[in-house]
Motif scaffolding. Sequence first.
Motif, PDB file in Angstrom:
ATOM      1  N   GLU A 102      25.253  -6.526 -37.540  1.00 22.45           N
ATOM      2  CA  GLU A 102      25.131  -5.073 -37.612  1.00 22.45           C
ATOM      3  C   GLU A 102      23.676  -4.621 -37.580  1.00 22.45           C
ATOM      4  OE1 GLU A 102      27.492  -3.710 -40.888  1.00 22.45           O
ATOM      5  OE2 GLU A 102      29.355  -4.085 -39.782  1.00 22.45           O
ATOM      6  N   ARG A 103      22.760  -5.443 -38.089  1.00 19.19           N
ATOM      7  CA  ARG A 103      21.336  -5.103 -37.991  1.00 19.19           C
ATOM      8  C   ARG A 103      20.917  -5.016 -36.528  1.00 19.19           C
ATOM      9  NH1 ARG A 103      20.231  -7.860 -42.676  1.00 19.19           N
ATOM     10  NH2 ARG A 103      20.147  -9.840 -41.616  1.00 19.19           N
ATOM     11  N   GLY A 104      21.425  -5.933 -35.716  1.00 11.93           N
ATOM     12  CA  GLY A 104      21.105  -5.888 -34.299  1.00 11.93           C
ATOM     13  C   GLY A 104      21.828  -4.773 -33.570  1.00 11.93           C
ATOM     14  N   ARG A 105      23.014  -4.474 -34.013  1.00  9.74           N
ATOM     15  CA  ARG A 105      23.838  -3.455 -33.348  1.00  9.74           C
ATOM     16  C   ARG A 105      23.437  -2.040 -33.751  1.00  9.74           C
ATOM     17  NH1 ARG A 105      30.362  -3.430 -33.706  1.00  9.74           N
ATOM     18  NH2 ARG A 105      30.696  -1.835 -32.138  1.00  9.74           N
ATOM     19  N   TYR A 106      23.034  -1.854 -35.003  1.00 11.33           N
ATOM     20  CA  TYR A 106      22.638  -0.544 -35.515  1.00 11.33           C
ATOM     21  C   TYR A 106      21.233  -0.627 -36.097  1.00 11.33           C
ATOM     22  CZ  TYR A 106      27.716  -0.096 -35.409  1.00 11.33           C
ATOM     23  OH  TYR A 106      29.025  -0.106 -35.021  1.00 11.33           O
ATOM     24  N   PRO A 107      20.205  -0.699 -35.250  1.00 12.37           N
ATOM     25  CA  PRO A 107      18.838  -0.860 -35.771  1.00 12.37           C
ATOM     26  C   PRO A 107      18.384   0.383 -36.543  1.00 12.37           C
ATOM     27  CG  PRO A 107      18.799  -0.440 -33.419  1.00 12.37           C
ATOM     28  CD  PRO A 107      20.239  -0.592 -33.802  1.00 12.37           C
ATOM     29  N   LEU A 108      17.580   0.152 -37.556  1.00 12.79           N
ATOM     30  CA  LEU A 108      17.064   1.244 -38.379  1.00 12.79           C
ATOM     31  C   LEU A 108      15.937   1.984 -37.660  1.00 12.79           C
ATOM     32  CD1 LEU A 108      17.214   2.655 -41.118  1.00 12.79           C
ATOM     33  CD2 LEU A 108      15.578   0.986 -41.980  1.00 12.79           C
ATOM     34  N   ARG A 109      15.134   1.247 -36.904  1.00 12.68           N
ATOM     35  CA  ARG A 109      13.986   1.846 -36.226  1.00 12.68           C
ATOM     36  C   ARG A 109      14.372   2.385 -34.857  1.00 12.68           C
ATOM     37  NH1 ARG A 109      10.231  -3.080 -37.130  1.00 12.68           N
ATOM     38  NH2 ARG A 109      11.657  -3.712 -38.741  1.00 12.68           N
TER      39      ARG A 109
END
Length: 139
Positions: A102-109
């Motif tokens: 999910e970090r790769g799919r929904y990046p914060l930056r």
Amino acid sequence: MTKTESAALEDPTREQGPQDPSTEEEPTRALQADWLFARLPEWVIDTLSSEQKEAIHQAAMDPSWKSPPINIRFSIPVPGRRYYLTVVGGESRRSADRRARERGRYPLRTAANIFFFLGLAAVIYVIVLIGISIRGAFG
């Protein structure tokens, strides 16, 4: 004869007297679980066995999917459009693999997130400046 009495005569299995609060939740949970079947095409539902339908129904009613302790949702009207903001928080139960995916799919930056945080910081800054000015004027 009251409506309850007539309903009890029509359905002899119907319980009378005060209902257990947990049983009042059951129809609501069942309706929430049936949202999936309402979205599926009829031909897909027809291909499922009764055991498969029951398994899907039970998975959708899984009580581990409770409301998070922090659940803030609201809409922001802007002329010609509506935007929404959702803040959800609680204990994370996701596995490390899922969090990584999910970090790769929904990046914060992302540009939208950066502008949102800058705007939020600007609003907070203005509120603090107003508070300081009011305190200095009266105090």
